[in-house]
Design a protein around this motif. Structure first.
Motif, mmCIF file in Angstrom:
data_model
loop_
_atom_site.group_PDB
_atom_site.id
_atom_site.type_symbol
_atom_site.label_atom_id
_atom_site.label_comp_id
_atom_site.label_asym_id
_atom_site.label_seq_id
_atom_site.Cartn_x
_atom_site.Cartn_y
_atom_site.Cartn_z
ATOM 1 N N GLN A 122 9.924 -25.338 -46.664
ATOM 2 C CA GLN A 122 8.773 -24.893 -47.443
ATOM 3 C C GLN A 122 8.914 -23.453 -47.937
ATOM 4 N N ASP A 123 10.072 -22.875 -47.682
ATOM 5 C CA ASP A 123 10.356 -21.498 -48.101
ATOM 6 C C ASP A 123 9.294 -20.514 -47.615
ATOM 7 N N ARG A 124 8.830 -20.747 -46.388
ATOM 8 C CA ARG A 124 7.922 -19.779 -45.778
ATOM 9 C C ARG A 124 8.714 -18.515 -45.421
ATOM 10 N N THR A 125 8.061 -17.378 -45.473
ATOM 11 C CA THR A 125 8.733 -16.112 -45.167
ATOM 12 C C THR A 125 8.436 -15.695 -43.734
ATOM 13 N N TRP A 180 15.808 -13.942 -48.534
ATOM 14 C CA TRP A 180 14.396 -13.944 -48.953
ATOM 15 C C TRP A 180 14.225 -12.893 -50.050
ATOM 16 N N ARG A 203 10.025 -25.090 -41.306
ATOM 17 C CA ARG A 203 9.131 -24.713 -42.405
ATOM 18 C C ARG A 203 9.713 -23.565 -43.219
ATOM 19 N N TRP A 204 10.402 -22.627 -42.531
ATOM 20 C CA TRP A 204 11.051 -21.548 -43.268
ATOM 21 C C TRP A 204 12.077 -22.107 -44.247
ATOM 22 N N ASN A 252 14.239 -23.336 -49.132
ATOM 23 C CA ASN A 252 15.075 -22.145 -49.148
ATOM 24 C C ASN A 252 16.512 -22.593 -48.900
ATOM 25 N N THR A 290 8.843 -24.266 -36.762
ATOM 26 C CA THR A 290 8.629 -23.060 -37.561
ATOM 27 C C THR A 290 9.850 -22.769 -38.416
#
Length: 252
Positions: free
Chosen positions: A37-40, A61, A33-34, A3, A30
């Protein structure tokens, strides 16, 4: 895919993933990872980060807010609907202008009423620009066919161009002000837009009626909403094609 928008926003605000994690009460891994890995994140974390880095949730996002939810939020962005512009209290215009800290945007054909109802407006705008507020005024090109057509539609041929030339005399005083610019457009306006940071007055245009007799929406931006953003995007599209002088590259 990382991201990059989130990464850039965090760095641009002088923050680190560790600092962000500490502020919102999560583990630094965490936040990593956002980013990587473009975690939401959960909604509460999205809103906290967006406020921290001064960006919109949909920008950071894009897939986090569904169109349906954006529409529901957009309904809450409507503070009040006035049946006509003349019903908007002068105190509201004054408050919005005086409180603006980042930007003041005006998109109209002439907007002569602003300087007529407040003779000190130009001095206020000039001081705002000196203080770092971005002041952008977009007026109709008085030489364009669009302005002539608008005057005819209102039953007053030639009057709109005359109003623009009249208001030019006021806005010319902003020429040397930092952060202030006046541009001209030949766009067919469906609304006049007056933006003051995260609040906005949208004056609808109605065929056959002058602007003072058409409705006005008072909007206040909410994170994830789409109504305020729609009109902001409209302003930006007109700005891209606007020119520094009337008739300077604008179709007549």
């Amino acid at each position: 895919m990382p991201n990059d928008r989130l990464r850039d926003a965090i760095l641009r605000n002088g923050l680190t993933p560790v600092a962000v994690a500490e502020k919102i009460g999560v583990d630094a891994k965490t936040v990593e990872r956002w980013i990587t890995q473009d975690r939401t994140p959960y909604p509460r974390h999205r809103h906290a980060i967006a406020a921290m880095v001064r960006e919109d949730v949909p920008y950071l996002w894009p897939d986090a807010v569904t169109p349906e939810k954006a529409s529901r939020i957009g309904q809450s962005e409507l503070v009040r609907l006035y049946s006509r512009r003349s019903a908007v209290p002068y105190d509201l215009w004054r408050r919005l202008i005086e409180r603006a800290e980042k930007r003041i945007d005006v998109l109209a054909y002439a907007g002569l009423f602003l300087v007529e109802q407040d003779p000190m407006l130009i001095d206020v705008l000039r001081q705002k620009a000196v203080d770092g507020v971005e002041v952008t005024i977009l007026l109709g090109d008085p030489t364009s066919a669009t302005i002539h057509r608008r005057s005819v539609e209102e039953g007053t041929p030639g009057v709109m161009a005359a109003k623009i030339r009249q208001v030019q005399q006021y806005y010319n005083r902003l020429d040397s002000a930092p952060k202030a610019k006046v541009r001209y457009h030949d766009t067919t306006l469906y609304n006049s837009i007056y933006r003051f940071d995260d609040e906005m007055l949208v004056n609808m245009h109605v065929l056959g009626f002058p602007a003072p007799h058409a409705p006005v929406m008072h909007l206040r931006k909410l994170n994830g909403g789409d109504l305020f953003r729609t009109y902001s995007d409209s302003f930006d599209r007109v700005l891209v094609s606007a020119t520094p002088q009337p008739g300077d590259g604008v179709a007549a």
